[in-house]
Design an enzyme around this catalytic site. Structure first.
Site, PDB file in Angstrom:
ATOM      1  N   ASP A  88      41.234 -36.902  -5.255  1.00 53.39           N
ATOM      2  CA  ASP A  88      41.199 -37.892  -4.113  1.00 53.39           C
ATOM      3  C   ASP A  88      39.999 -38.610  -4.286  1.00 53.39           C
ATOM      4  O   ASP A  88      38.856 -38.210  -4.480  1.00 53.39           O
ATOM      5  CB  ASP A  88      41.365 -37.285  -2.598  1.00 53.39           C
ATOM      6  CG  ASP A  88      42.697 -36.683  -2.537  1.00 53.39           C
ATOM      7  OD1 ASP A  88      43.491 -36.853  -3.359  1.00 53.39           O
ATOM      8  OD2 ASP A  88      43.040 -36.579  -1.229  1.00 53.39           O
ATOM      9  N   HIS A 145      40.808 -31.312 -10.212  1.00 50.89           N
ATOM     10  CA  HIS A 145      41.969 -30.679 -10.811  1.00 50.89           C
ATOM     11  C   HIS A 145      42.086 -31.402 -12.240  1.00 50.89           C
ATOM     12  O   HIS A 145      41.484 -32.263 -12.590  1.00 50.89           O
ATOM     13  CB  HIS A 145      43.156 -30.892 -10.170  1.00 50.89           C
ATOM     14  CG  HIS A 145      43.353 -30.254  -8.717  1.00 50.89           C
ATOM     15  ND1 HIS A 145      44.005 -29.277  -8.438  1.00 50.89           N
ATOM     16  CD2 HIS A 145      42.384 -30.501  -7.485  1.00 50.89           C
ATOM     17  CE1 HIS A 145      43.837 -28.749  -7.181  1.00 50.89           C
ATOM     18  NE2 HIS A 145      43.023 -29.597  -6.636  1.00 50.89           N
ATOM     19  N   SER A 247      30.927 -36.654  -4.403  1.00 50.83           N
ATOM     20  CA  SER A 247      30.377 -36.980  -5.544  1.00 50.83           C
ATOM     21  C   SER A 247      31.326 -37.807  -6.456  1.00 50.83           C
ATOM     22  O   SER A 247      32.130 -38.360  -5.759  1.00 50.83           O
ATOM     23  CB  SER A 247      29.867 -35.787  -6.284  1.00 50.83           C
ATOM     24  OG  SER A 247      28.642 -36.136  -7.098  1.00 50.83           O
TER      25      SER A 247
END
Length: 280
Positions: A88, A145, A247
């Site tokens: 995200d 992911h 980050s």
């Protein structure tokens, strides 16, 4: 002088690592009253939707870091077609890797070789390929992911500074992603080599991977490489790592990526959202 420029300049003399480690200690506090106060304040400040979390009770987490790196419900992020977003966040930049250079922001480019820790042989794999950069703000889901399936071949820790990686700093600090502490993960895939670079930032307490646990911070200030003779195979959409506070992930692909129609730099994306298709 703009506020963004001023914000960038005042970061240069700051003790980046000391500040980040102090925040890290606070985030690992297990004292219930303090932990719960931090979590509730964070949820209010950033509007965190706990209904998406596998554990929706904010008081059930042992530490603030456990809350921050919380898992989502299994159906919260469907996995799309082609190459998908690893996290995200905001798709800050994407495009072709031109003459070994990636776009950081308007007026700023940086080299793939520097990003990968000075490895010219690795960087050559990505000449003519594509890249995409996703910035994770504090309010985002913070597990990373796989954009598509791959087998881990090497992990490289690259020491560096810990500048903020928000839009203001990205626009004003040259070579930002090649200056900050980072973890370079090399994968073999059906589309050739792929690198996922997890970039550290100010007050990011640690970077973890699913195969080796917590990697940063490391005490020695030198590039460290670890090859994997036993294959670590990760499927598309499978978790590969996580940040303890916000980050950036930089993805580099050996093949050109045809980005999805309508996608633009600065767009919000979710983990699993389709970004485009690689050459067959």
């Amino acid at each position: 002088m703009s506020l963004a420029k001023l914000f960038s300049l005042i970061q240069y003399p700051l003790p980046h690592h000391l500040l980040s480690r102090l925040v890290g200690r606070l985030a690992e506090c297990r004292q219930p009253a303090l932990r719960n106060a931090l979590v509730r304040a964070f949820i209010r400040r950033f509007g965190v939707d706990m209904a998406e979390a596998a554990e929706p009770d904010p008081t059930a987490y042992a530490t603030f870091n456990d809350f921050f790196t919380r898992a989502l419900k299994t159906d919260a992020r469907p996995i799309g077609e082609g190459v998908v977003s690893p996290a995200d966040g905001r798709l800050s930049q994407f495009g072709a890797i031109e003459a070994g250079q990636l776009l950081q922001a308007k007026g700023h480019r940086f080299s793939a070789m520097e990003l990968l820790g000075g490895d010219g042989d690795a960087a050559r794999h990505f000449l003519g390929g594509s890249f995409a950069t996703v910035y994770l703000s504090p309010s985002d889901y913070h597990r990373v992911h796989m954009p598509f399936a791959g087998t881990l071949t090497e992990m490289v820790y690259v020491p560096g500074r810990l500048f903020s990686v928000n839009a203001a700093t990205t626009a004003h600090v040259p070579n930002l992603f090649a200056r900050n502490e980072r973890l370079v993960c090399h994968f073999d895939t059906e589309h050739g080599p792929m690198a996922l670079v997890l970039v550290g930032a100010m007050i990011v307490a640690a970077i973890e991977t699913v195969w080796a646990g917590q990697i940063t911070p490391l005490p020695r200030g030198e590039v460290q490489r670890l090859r994997f003779d036993t294959p670590v195979r990760l499927e598309k959409g499978q978790e590969m790592g996580r940040f303890k506070l916000g980050s950036t992930v930089v993805m580099a692909f050996a093949e050109p990526l045809s980005f999805a129609d309508g996608i633009e730099a600065g767009d919000k994306v979710q983990m699993g959202q389709s970004l485009g298709e690689l050459a067959k």
